[in-house]
Design an enzyme around this catalytic site. Sequence first.
Site, PDB file in Angstrom:
ATOM      1  N   THR A   1       6.318 -14.826  11.378  1.00 16.16           N
ATOM      2  CA  THR A   1       5.227 -15.196  10.508  1.00 16.16           C
ATOM      3  C   THR A   1       3.891 -15.113  11.239  1.00 16.16           C
ATOM      4  O   THR A   1       3.826 -15.270  12.444  1.00 16.16           O
ATOM      5  CB  THR A   1       5.476 -16.645  10.048  1.00 16.16           C
ATOM      6  OG1 THR A   1       6.742 -16.682   9.391  1.00 16.16           O
ATOM      7  CG2 THR A   1       4.399 -17.137   9.110  1.00 16.16           C
TER       8      THR A   1
ATOM      9  N   THR B   1       5.490 -20.944  12.611  1.00 14.26           N
ATOM     10  CA  THR B   1       6.279 -19.717  12.631  1.00 14.26           C
ATOM     11  C   THR B   1       7.637 -20.042  13.229  1.00 14.26           C
ATOM     12  O   THR B   1       7.795 -21.047  13.922  1.00 14.26           O
ATOM     13  CB  THR B   1       5.585 -18.610  13.437  1.00 14.26           C
ATOM     14  OG1 THR B   1       6.350 -17.402  13.351  1.00 14.26           O
ATOM     15  CG2 THR B   1       5.423 -18.993  14.900  1.00 14.26           C
TER      16      THR B   1
ATOM     17  N   ARG C   1      15.781 -15.727  -0.999  1.00 15.81           N
ATOM     18  CA  ARG C   1      15.592 -16.732   0.041  1.00 15.81           C
ATOM     19  C   ARG C   1      14.107 -17.088   0.167  1.00 15.81           C
ATOM     20  O   ARG C   1      13.242 -16.226   0.131  1.00 15.81           O
ATOM     21  CB  ARG C   1      16.124 -16.208   1.367  1.00 15.81           C
ATOM     22  CG  ARG C   1      15.963 -17.163   2.555  1.00 15.81           C
ATOM     23  CD  ARG C   1      14.927 -16.671   3.520  1.00 15.81           C
ATOM     24  NE  ARG C   1      14.819 -17.524   4.709  1.00 15.81           N
ATOM     25  CZ  ARG C   1      13.868 -17.386   5.642  1.00 15.81           C
ATOM     26  NH1 ARG C   1      12.969 -16.447   5.524  1.00 15.81           N
ATOM     27  NH2 ARG C   1      13.820 -18.204   6.679  1.00 15.81           N
TER      28      ARG C   1
END
Length: 280
Positions: A154, A203, A182
């Site tokens: 991320t 992240t 998901r």
Amino acid sequence: MKLIIHGGFFSESDQSHEVKVAKQKSLKNIAQKAFEYLQSHSAFDTVAYAVSLLEDDPLYNAGIGSQIQSDGVIRMSAAIMNGETQKLSGVINIQNVKNPIFVAKDLITEDDRVLGGNGAKIYANENGFEDFSTEIPQRRKEYQEKLNNGGKGTVGCVAIDKDGKLAVATSTGGKGFEIPGRISDSATVAGNYANSFCAVSCTGVGEDIVSNATATKIVTRVTDGMTLENAFTKTFEELKAIDGFAGAIAIDKDGNIFHQDSYPTMVFASFDGENFEIFN
């Protein structure tokens, strides 16, 4: 005025030294551009801008660098939160837009501020976001070979502007080869949270971050009087208890910057107009 950005994780065993150097250069360049933007824009506008630059760089797992899910489709999620208003908006599993963070940002003025799947795409189309394929040949090659290229993750940005206002934005292309549908942490308050005291972007493994409520815990603890460092320490101790894999970046209302990861190495860069700090 200060900001910090992250671009997921880097693994020496999975990625080359050349990739590491490329990420260091990229993060420094993006942090500098974002700081220049912050000179004349709010923290809220700046975090969206910074994340869009990260989405546009295929080194990271967001935007055009996004991973492919198990059915061969790219689905992306992004969120933004204004610390002053405490409003969060986001998109979950959106397809075929260049910059999910800008769709998330547009939603901040809506009553319904978090949209998923087809609804998010319809909203994007109706609001001037053109169709854009985020797939690059390397991602298709990884998918076909069933290789989950480690070290991706991320992306996010936290900023404090000249008025002391905080904001955070986070974007992800998922973890790769996941079950379609998901949902990661990025468009939730577990992975992306801000108020007038603190802002945090996370992240790592979304399921771990959600289970630990990582960003929300850190911000709440700072709000209740903990120092930023102590809030991180306590929250990451709780993450360790579940063997959680995560990293986080943050700024508090006094301009203190902090970052921590549970498994090295989170890639990040911070800049305050004079001093850079970049992962090594």
